[in-house]
Design an enzyme around this catalytic site. Structure first.
Site, PDB file in Angstrom:
ATOM      1  N   SER A  20       5.353   5.675  -3.817  1.00 28.54           N
ATOM      2  CA  SER A  20       6.037   7.027  -3.635  1.00 28.54           C
ATOM      3  C   SER A  20       5.662   7.722  -2.536  1.00 28.54           C
ATOM      4  CB  SER A  20       5.136   7.866  -4.834  1.00 28.54           C
ATOM      5  OG  SER A  20       5.305   7.376  -6.116  1.00 28.54           O
ATOM      6  N   ARG A  71      20.334   8.740  -5.952  1.00 22.53           N
ATOM      7  CA  ARG A  71      19.714   9.143  -6.903  1.00 22.53           C
ATOM      8  C   ARG A  71      20.600   9.845  -8.145  1.00 22.53           C
ATOM      9  NH1 ARG A  71      14.636  11.833  -3.729  1.00 22.53           N
ATOM     10  NH2 ARG A  71      13.485  10.007  -3.775  1.00 22.53           N
ATOM     11  N   GLU A 103      13.738   4.323  -6.886  1.00 20.81           N
ATOM     12  CA  GLU A 103      14.474   5.444  -6.040  1.00 20.81           C
ATOM     13  C   GLU A 103      13.786   6.632  -6.397  1.00 20.81           C
ATOM     14  OE1 GLU A 103      16.323   2.952  -4.013  1.00 20.81           O
ATOM     15  OE2 GLU A 103      17.552   5.026  -4.008  1.00 20.81           O
ATOM     16  N   GLY A 150       0.750  -1.068   0.003  1.00 24.96           N
ATOM     17  CA  GLY A 150       0.162  -0.132  -0.006  1.00 24.96           C
ATOM     18  C   GLY A 150       0.739   1.056   0.084  1.00 24.96           C
ATOM     19  N   THR A 185      10.083   7.944  -8.597  1.00 23.25           N
ATOM     20  CA  THR A 185       9.763   8.267  -9.727  1.00 23.25           C
ATOM     21  C   THR A 185       9.923   9.548 -10.653  1.00 23.25           C
ATOM     22  OG1 THR A 185       7.351   9.060  -9.442  1.00 23.25           O
ATOM     23  CG2 THR A 185       7.717   6.666  -9.624  1.00 23.25           C
TER      24      THR A 185
HETATM   25  C1  LIG Z   1      12.087  -3.455 -10.985  1.00 28.33           C
HETATM   26  C2  LIG Z   1      11.622  -2.788  -9.620  1.00 28.33           C
HETATM   27  C3  LIG Z   1      12.821  -2.838  -8.449  1.00 28.33           C
HETATM   28  C4  LIG Z   1      12.499  -1.998  -7.764  1.00 28.33           C
HETATM   29  N1  LIG Z   1      13.205  -2.218  -6.581  1.00 28.33           N
HETATM   30  C5  LIG Z   1      13.057  -1.522  -5.399  1.00 28.33           C
HETATM   31  C6  LIG Z   1      13.820  -1.715  -4.376  1.00 28.33           C
HETATM   32  O1  LIG Z   1      15.210  -2.189  -4.352  1.00 28.33           O
HETATM   33  N2  LIG Z   1      13.511  -1.266  -3.066  1.00 28.33           N
HETATM   34  C7  LIG Z   1      12.418  -0.727  -2.617  1.00 28.33           C
HETATM   35  O2  LIG Z   1      11.686  -0.257  -1.790  1.00 28.33           O
HETATM   36  N3  LIG Z   1      11.370  -0.343  -3.953  1.00 28.33           N
HETATM   37  C8  LIG Z   1      11.727  -0.856  -5.006  1.00 28.33           C
HETATM   38  N4  LIG Z   1      10.781  -0.670  -6.373  1.00 28.33           N
HETATM   39  C9  LIG Z   1       9.673  -0.011  -5.955  1.00 28.33           C
HETATM   40  C10 LIG Z   1       9.628   1.493  -6.678  1.00 28.33           C
HETATM   41  O3  LIG Z   1      10.718   2.225  -5.888  1.00 28.33           O
HETATM   42  C11 LIG Z   1       8.224   1.862  -6.587  1.00 28.33           C
HETATM   43  O4  LIG Z   1       7.648   1.211  -7.429  1.00 28.33           O
HETATM   44  C12 LIG Z   1       8.038   3.305  -7.021  1.00 28.33           C
HETATM   45  O5  LIG Z   1       8.651   4.135  -5.771  1.00 28.33           O
HETATM   46  C13 LIG Z   1       6.876   3.833  -7.156  1.00 28.33           C
HETATM   47  O6  LIG Z   1       5.839   3.383  -6.304  1.00 28.33           O
HETATM   48  P1  LIG Z   1       4.549   2.422  -6.817  1.00 28.33           P
HETATM   49  O7  LIG Z   1       4.978   1.459  -7.727  1.00 28.33           O
HETATM   50  O8  LIG Z   1       3.677   2.169  -5.563  1.00 28.33           O
HETATM   51  O9  LIG Z   1       3.708   3.585  -7.500  1.00 28.33           O
HETATM   52  P2  LIG Z   1       2.534   4.792  -6.974  1.00 28.33           P
HETATM   53  O10 LIG Z   1       3.477   5.678  -5.824  1.00 28.33           O
HETATM   54  O11 LIG Z   1       1.444   4.398  -6.691  1.00 28.33           O
HETATM   55  O12 LIG Z   1       2.679   5.688  -8.243  1.00 28.33           O
HETATM   56  C14 LIG Z   1       2.001   5.552  -9.408  1.00 28.33           C
HETATM   57  C15 LIG Z   1       2.036   6.727 -10.410  1.00 28.33           C
HETATM   58  O13 LIG Z   1       1.652   7.924  -9.721  1.00 28.33           O
HETATM   59  C16 LIG Z   1       2.613   9.030  -9.715  1.00 28.33           C
HETATM   60  N5  LIG Z   1       2.442   9.745  -8.542  1.00 28.33           N
HETATM   61  C17 LIG Z   1       2.248   9.088  -7.279  1.00 28.33           C
HETATM   62  N6  LIG Z   1       2.313  10.135  -6.194  1.00 28.33           N
HETATM   63  C18 LIG Z   1       2.243  11.313  -6.994  1.00 28.33           C
HETATM   64  C19 LIG Z   1       2.348  12.816  -6.851  1.00 28.33           C
HETATM   65  N7  LIG Z   1       2.291  13.118  -5.455  1.00 28.33           N
HETATM   66  N8  LIG Z   1       2.381  13.588  -7.768  1.00 28.33           N
HETATM   67  C20 LIG Z   1       2.196  13.207  -8.989  1.00 28.33           C
HETATM   68  N9  LIG Z   1       2.267  12.049  -9.118  1.00 28.33           N
HETATM   69  C21 LIG Z   1       2.412  11.041  -8.427  1.00 28.33           C
HETATM   70  C22 LIG Z   1       3.792   8.189  -9.918  1.00 28.33           C
HETATM   71  O14 LIG Z   1       4.836   8.981 -10.321  1.00 28.33           O
HETATM   72  C23 LIG Z   1       3.783   7.077 -10.740  1.00 28.33           C
HETATM   73  O15 LIG Z   1       3.427   7.478 -12.146  1.00 28.33           O
HETATM   74  C24 LIG Z   1      11.039  -1.551  -7.335  1.00 28.33           C
HETATM   75  C25 LIG Z   1      10.324  -1.381  -8.429  1.00 28.33           C
HETATM   76  C26 LIG Z   1      10.341  -2.025  -9.576  1.00 28.33           C
HETATM   77  C27 LIG Z   1       9.452  -2.047 -10.600  1.00 28.33           C
END
Ligand SMILES: Cc1cc2nc3c(=O)[nH]c(=O)nc-3n(C[C@H](O)[C@H](O)[C@H](O)COP(=O)(O)OP(=O)(O)OC[C@H]3O[C@@H](n4cnc5c(N)ncnc54)[C@H](O)[C@@H]3O)c2cc1C
Length: 404
Positions: A143, A258, A381, A140, A383
């Site tokens: 970002s 980053r 790290e 849940g 989006t």
């Molecule tokens: C291959 C892979 C490896 C990964 N490795 C790691 C790891 O080693 N450790 C770890 O902890 N995580 C890891 N991640 C997770 C990654 O960091 C998250 O997927 C990323 O931070 C986005 O979170 P979310 O997928 O929940 O998307 P969400 O936060 O749900 O976002 C979905 C969309 O909404 C946009 N969005 C969200 N909030 C806002 C806002 N306030 N304003 C504008 N736009 C917004 C986002 O930019 C995105 O486009 C990995 C992901 C992948 C796919």
């Protein structure tokens, strides 16, 4: 202090050496592990041993993700190119070879960067040489990392962790996972701390691995923590909950990681540009840097635009790393570099697929793979959108509560 936009001369030999490694050791196995998802690239063991040897002899300072510790020596006023600069340059060379394999390198995980950034001296020594992945994301929480639900409850001389982490890069293969958890949900983000949880700790379980679009050589795990007891001394940094400081401690990691992710996008994009430049030359497309782009062929004009986009990302990457080496606050610049490079990496690699036509789309070459691999660099790290938000807050002087 002025920034010099040339590559630092003293790092040229290291960079050239790593370029040879990327060309001769990563490229030949690149497709093999793109196809064999979840199979461990055993070839990396030898490479990792070489990197360890370099570090021990002091020659490889900052040759990978572990080299991002900020120098605590007193400032002598001199401009420095240190561990952060050598890390971004060497990681970009490695990623010119292969991003997935670079992410799978033993002992070079993002958790290692977290340890390097926030661990105290005793922890730094104790965790020296381990391979650590980084677990922030939850089912849940992405970002909105301040919303972390995994809990850490002090019980005697242990913290008891409960929760689920998803998409942990190297989560299956690493020796330890740096887990973000809250000491007290009521106290908000100041109560979020990171804990080094070593593999084999009872209550910690790797549940499954993900199938992905790209970086298939890198394993991505879901890990659960059920009454998982972690020694209290594995909490990184201070256990105090300083509501005024907020997220600053944990966030310090990102200022170092980053620019590294930016460097991965820079390396992958350059792989695509180098290949496409050769292809265009063979097809008789001339690129003349002394003439306006609009007077040249469409392919040449597009290529010039891609190269300038690349150069912008490259310079921002250098700036962010340079500021870290010279102990200047670089949060804004680290996010700028990550935003620009992440976007550029996807645009450039996909445009090269387009310029190369059928060769670009075919599995006979690596262009299509680079277009898939680069996408993640604009996601993890933080989006693209989150980096832009951070930059906007810094430029406008607004807090995270004021600009969401
Ligand atoms: C291959 C892979 C490896 C990964 N490795 C790691 C790891 O080693 N450790 C770890 O902890 N995580 C890891 N991640 C997770 C990654 O960091 C998250 O997927 C990323 O931070 C986005 O979170 P979310 O997928 O929940 O998307 P969400 O936060 O749900 O976002 C979905 C969309 O909404 C946009 N969005 C969200 N909030 C806002 C806002 N306030 N304003 C504008 N736009 C917004 C986002 O930019 C995105 O486009 C990995 C992901 C992948 C796919």
């Amino acid at each position: 202090m002025a920034i010099n936009l040339e590559d630092p001369k003293k790092l040229k030999p290291l960079r050239e050496q790593i370029h040879q490694v990327a060309m001769n050791m990563l490229r030949p196995i690149s497709r093999k592990y793109d196809k064999a998802e979840h199979e461990y690239p055993t070839e990396l063991d030898m490479l990792a041993a070489m990197a360890d040897g370099l570090s021990e002899s002091g020659q490889g300072e900052g040759a990978g993700a572990t080299g991002v510790r900020r120098d605590s020596k007193p400032d002598d006023g001199k401009v420095k190119n240190g561990a952060n600069m050598s890390s971004v340059l060497s990681v970009s060379e490695m990623c010119w070879g292969d991003v997935g394999l670079t992410l799978a390198m033993p002992r070079q995980g993002l958790g290692n960067s977290a340890i390097a950034s926030v661990a105290n001296d005793e922890q730094h020594e104790r965790f020296d040489g381990i391979w650590a992945s980084m677990a922030i994301t939850e089912p849940g929480t992405g970002s909105d990392s301040a919303n972390i639900k995994t809990t850490a409850t002090l019980d005697g001389d242990h913290y008891v962790l409960n929760g689920e982490k998803i998409f942990v890069t190297s989560g299956d293969r690493s020796d330890a996972v740096v887990v973000w958890a809250t000491l007290d949900k009521e106290l908000g983000k100041a109560a979020i701390k990171s804990f080094v949880v070593e593999k084999g700790t009872p209550g910690m379980k790797v549940e499954r691995l993900e199938h992905k679009l790209g970086i298939k050589a890198s394993d991505t795990a879901t890990i659960t923590f059920t009454d998982c007891r972690v020694p209290a001394e594995n909490l990184l940094g201070s256990p105090e909950i300083n509501v005024k400081e907020g997220f600053a401690g944990a966030m310090a990691t990102f200022d170092n990681t980053r620019p590294l992710v930016a460097s991965m996008a820079v390396g992958c994009a350059r792989a695509a540009l180098d290949y496409t430049r050769d292809l265009l030359a063979k097809a008789g497309v001339e690129i003349d840097y002394d003439r306006p782009a609009h007077l040249q062929s469409a392919a040449a004009a597009k290529f010039i635009q891609l190269e300038s986009d690349y150069e912008g990302a490259y310079l921002l990457m250098l700036q962010a790393a340079w500021m870290a080496d010279n102990r200047q606050p670089n949060s804004k610049e680290a996010s700028m570099a990550k935003a620009k490079a992440g976007r550029m990496g996807s645009d450039v690699t996909l445009s090269c697929v387009e310029l190369a036509g059928t060769i670009g789309y075919s599995e006979g070459e690596l262009l299509e793979k680079w277009a898939r691999d680069s996408k993640i660099l604009d996601i993890f790290e933080g989006t693209q959108q989150i980096q832009q938000l951070i930059v906007a807050r810094r430029v406008l002087g607004l807090s995270s509560a004021e600009l969401k």
